[in-house]
Design an enzyme around this catalytic site. Structure first.
Site, PDB file in Angstrom:
ATOM      1  CB  CYS A  54     -80.607   3.979  22.930  1.00 59.61           C
ATOM      2  SG  CYS A  54     -80.569   2.428  21.760  1.00 59.61           S
ATOM      3  CB  CYS A  58     -81.777   5.644  15.016  1.00 63.65           C
ATOM      4  SG  CYS A  58     -81.359   3.843  15.524  1.00 63.65           S
ATOM      5  CB  CYS A  61     -83.709   7.981  17.978  1.00 65.82           C
ATOM      6  SG  CYS A  61     -84.536   7.071  19.260  1.00 65.82           S
ATOM      7  CB  CYS A  98     -97.014  -0.666  22.045  1.00 66.22           C
ATOM      8  SG  CYS A  98     -95.271  -1.001  21.195  1.00 66.22           S
ATOM      9  CB  CYS A 130     -97.447  -4.520  21.083  1.00 63.27           C
ATOM     10  SG  CYS A 130     -96.313  -3.955  19.700  1.00 63.27           S
ATOM     11  CB  CYS A 190     -96.129  -4.279  14.682  1.00 68.17           C
ATOM     12  SG  CYS A 190     -96.378  -2.436  14.438  1.00 68.17           S
ATOM     13  NE  ARG A 262    -100.731   1.033  15.321  1.00 69.39           N
ATOM     14  CZ  ARG A 262    -100.006  -0.085  15.309  1.00 69.39           C
ATOM     15  NH1 ARG A 262     -98.910  -0.240  15.075  1.00 69.39           N
ATOM     16  NH2 ARG A 262    -100.962  -1.256  15.336  1.00 69.39           N
TER      17      ARG A 262
HETATM   18  N1  SAM Z   1     -85.110   0.496  20.213  1.00 71.00           N
HETATM   19  C1  SAM Z   1     -86.142  -0.114  19.591  1.00 71.00           C
HETATM   20  C2  SAM Z   1     -85.872  -0.244  17.842  1.00 71.00           C
HETATM   21  O1  SAM Z   1     -85.237   0.829  17.672  1.00 71.00           O
HETATM   22  O2  SAM Z   1     -86.391  -1.282  17.257  1.00 71.00           O
HETATM   23  C3  SAM Z   1     -87.458   0.325  19.900  1.00 71.00           C
HETATM   24  C4  SAM Z   1     -87.725   1.706  20.264  1.00 71.00           C
HETATM   25  S1  SAM Z   1     -87.584   2.754  18.819  1.00 71.00           S
HETATM   26  C5  SAM Z   1     -87.710   4.339  19.466  1.00 71.00           C
HETATM   27  C6  SAM Z   1     -89.138   2.642  17.663  1.00 71.00           C
HETATM   28  C7  SAM Z   1     -89.326   3.111  16.550  1.00 71.00           C
HETATM   29  O3  SAM Z   1     -89.830   4.481  16.775  1.00 71.00           O
HETATM   30  C8  SAM Z   1     -88.334   3.394  15.488  1.00 71.00           C
HETATM   31  O4  SAM Z   1     -87.955   2.384  14.667  1.00 71.00           O
HETATM   32  C9  SAM Z   1     -88.589   4.530  14.598  1.00 71.00           C
HETATM   33  O5  SAM Z   1     -89.175   4.027  13.477  1.00 71.00           O
HETATM   34  C10 SAM Z   1     -89.547   5.190  15.516  1.00 71.00           C
HETATM   35  N2  SAM Z   1     -88.914   6.699  15.699  1.00 71.00           N
HETATM   36  C11 SAM Z   1     -88.092   6.810  16.812  1.00 71.00           C
HETATM   37  N3  SAM Z   1     -87.707   8.321  16.805  1.00 71.00           N
HETATM   38  C12 SAM Z   1     -88.457   8.808  16.232  1.00 71.00           C
HETATM   39  C13 SAM Z   1     -88.758  10.204  15.546  1.00 71.00           C
HETATM   40  N4  SAM Z   1     -88.111  11.212  16.385  1.00 71.00           N
HETATM   41  N5  SAM Z   1     -89.867  10.481  14.793  1.00 71.00           N
HETATM   42  C14 SAM Z   1     -90.708   9.374  14.128  1.00 71.00           C
HETATM   43  N6  SAM Z   1     -90.545   8.140  14.704  1.00 71.00           N
HETATM   44  C15 SAM Z   1     -89.553   7.791  15.423  1.00 71.00           C
HETATM   45  C1  DTB Z   2     -93.613   3.383  15.607  1.00 63.03           C
HETATM   46  O1  DTB Z   2     -93.475   2.772  14.426  1.00 63.03           O
HETATM   47  N1  DTB Z   2     -93.849   4.382  16.134  1.00 63.03           N
HETATM   48  C2  DTB Z   2     -93.915   4.412  17.523  1.00 63.03           C
HETATM   49  C3  DTB Z   2     -93.684   2.983  17.912  1.00 63.03           C
HETATM   50  N2  DTB Z   2     -93.539   2.383  16.631  1.00 63.03           N
HETATM   51  C4  DTB Z   2     -92.863   2.443  18.927  1.00 63.03           C
HETATM   52  C5  DTB Z   2     -92.588   5.361  18.169  1.00 63.03           C
HETATM   53  C6  DTB Z   2     -92.650   6.677  17.621  1.00 63.03           C
HETATM   54  C7  DTB Z   2     -91.677   7.386  18.277  1.00 63.03           C
HETATM   55  C8  DTB Z   2     -91.569   8.905  18.334  1.00 63.03           C
HETATM   56  C9  DTB Z   2     -90.545   9.572  18.912  1.00 63.03           C
HETATM   57  C10 DTB Z   2     -90.711   9.403  20.494  1.00 63.03           C
HETATM   58  O2  DTB Z   2     -91.966   9.676  20.919  1.00 63.03           O
HETATM   59  O3  DTB Z   2     -89.682   9.277  21.015  1.00 63.03           O
HETATM   60 FE1  SF4 Z   3     -81.939   2.986  20.059  1.00 64.78          FE
HETATM   61 FE2  SF4 Z   3     -83.778   4.773  19.125  1.00 64.78          FE
HETATM   62 FE3  SF4 Z   3     -82.410   3.492  17.492  1.00 64.78          FE
HETATM   63 FE4  SF4 Z   3     -84.397   2.328  18.960  1.00 64.78          FE
HETATM   64  S1  SF4 Z   3     -84.622   3.838  17.346  1.00 64.78           S
HETATM   65  S2  SF4 Z   3     -82.653   1.622  18.572  1.00 64.78           S
HETATM   66  S3  SF4 Z   3     -84.149   3.568  20.762  1.00 64.78           S
HETATM   67  S4  SF4 Z   3     -81.352   5.070  19.129  1.00 64.78           S
END
Ligand code: SAM
Ligand code: DTB
Ligand code: SF4
Length: 326
Positions: A54, A58, A61, A98, A130, A190, A262
């Site tokens: 990506c 973030c 992430c 989802c 979702c 959501c 959730r």
């Molecule tokens: N790329 C899209 C976005 O950012 O909206 C969708 C996927 S993103 C991985 C969805 C959500 O996962 C993020 O907004 C964040 O709240 C959660 N997330 C990602 N990495 C995480 C982590 N290491 N621990 C907890 N929540 C995480």
């Molecule tokens: C949300 O609030 N938590 C989920 C879902 N929406 C997409 C994602 C959590 C991701 C946790 C890190 C991972 O597994 O990559």
């Molecule tokens: Fe990309 Fe992860 Fe950020 Fe979603 S949360 S925009 S997958 S870097």
């Protein structure tokens, strides 16, 4: 009766958030019982349909291309693979499926057409479908709705002020715009956040303020505890305590009594007793299945045993009317 209010003030929210923890949980449990059957918990399953690579930054992430994590990049899955996972999730008792993609935003290309096809397919299985695909335009939201999308996940993650410490490649305003596009298309919203990013209590209150003063509350509010992943800038963040999680869940429950709250990322590290306390504080939805998007999560079997022990039942799908199109 706890009223549905969109005019909360910051000082009212602080007063709730800082209550002695047992009083806070008691009040949240009371509000929860006014709007929900407290023994019911929604069971959702996540599938990463496009993993890693990506362009966003973030800090939490594991899927951001610029960090060196163990996440393996995977192109968009085939529809058949997605349907197979959705069927497995349904058989294991999940009612919401989802699909997450490591995209900054949706582009109008063949991949989006394929996602629309996946949405149609999952919808036809009788699951609440979702997606979480990053930013969406008005038109893209409408197309997803037409394909049968039930809900869209797009998190605010933290307060507007702290946001730029965590993400610099998009703005809070961008997030709010997508949420508006989703709402206008008549898709269930959501939207929640993460705790444990290094934010202050004031940042948590501020995020709850933004969520609870939206023109309509999100139908679901995920509360994630940061899963610190090696290679990300937040890899050394300490684990959030159960008390912080409880405060966040309980305050969200009191502010947005009708929403599904959730208990999202972070369950893998929590004991059954800790999770039970979260359900008492008003959480009524979980992600089930041994993987979230890329990180581990309790298995279907572990959760079935927990439900049995706590006397919980999975909530049926489509329990409430679909949101109306504005
Ligand atoms: N790329 C899209 C976005 O950012 O909206 C969708 C996927 S993103 C991985 C969805 C959500 O996962 C993020 O907004 C964040 O709240 C959660 N997330 C990602 N990495 C995480 C982590 N290491 N621990 C907890 N929540 C995480
Ligand atoms: C949300 O609030 N938590 C989920 C879902 N929406 C997409 C994602 C959590 C991701 C946790 C890190 C991972 O597994 O990559
Ligand atoms: Fe990309 Fe992860 Fe950020 Fe979603 S949360 S925009 S997958 S870097």
């Amino acid at each position: 009766m706890q009223q549905i209010r969109n005019d909360w003030t910051r000082s009212e929210i602080k007063e709730i958030y800082y209550k002695p923890i047992l009083n806070l949980v008691y009040e949240a449990a009371t509000a929860h019982r006014q709007y929900h059957t407290a023994s019911e918990v929604q069971v959702c399953t996540l599938l990463s349909i496009k993993t890693g690579g990506c362009p966003e930054d973030c800090s939490y992430c594991p899927q951001a291309a610029r960090y060196h994590t163990e996440t393996k990049v995977h192109a968009l899955l085939k529809k058949e693979e997605v349907i197979e996972s959705a069927l497995k999730a349904k058989e294991a008792g999940s009612t919401r499926f989802c699909m997450g993609a490591a995209w900054r935003e949706v582009r109008d290309n063949k991949d989006f057409d394929r996602v629309l096809d996946m949405v149609k397919g999952v919808n036809s299985l009788g699951l609440e479908v979702c997606c979480t695909l990053g930013m969406l335009t008005d038109e893209q939201a409408k197309k997803l709705k037409e394909a049968g999308l039930y809900a869209y996940n797009h998190n605010l993650d933290t307060s507007e002020e702290f946001y730029e410490e965590i993400i610099t490649t998009r703005t809070y305003e961008d997030r709010l715009n997508t949420l508006e596009n989703v709402r206008n298309a008549g898709i269930s919203v959501c939207c929640g956040g993460i705790i444990g990013l290094g934010e202050s209590n004031d940042d948590r209150v501020e995020m709850l303020y933004t969520l609870s003063t939206l023109p309509e509350h999100p139908e679901s509010v995920p509360v994630n505890a940061l899963v610190p992943v090696e290679g990300t800038p937040l890899q050394d963040q300490p684990r959030v305590s159960i008390w912080e999680m409880l405060r966040m869940i309980a305050t969200a429950r009191i502010l947005m009594p009708k929403a599904m709250i959730r208990l999202s990322a972070g369950r893998q590290e929590m004991s059954t007793v800790e999770q039970a306390f979260c359900f008492m504080a008003g959480a009524n939805s979980i992600f089930s299945g041994d993987k979230l998007l890329t990180t581990p999560n309790p298995s279907f079997g572990d959760d079935a045993a927990m439900f049995e022990l706590l006397g919980l039942q999975p909530r049926e799908s489509f329990k409430e009317e679909q949101v109306s199109v504005c």
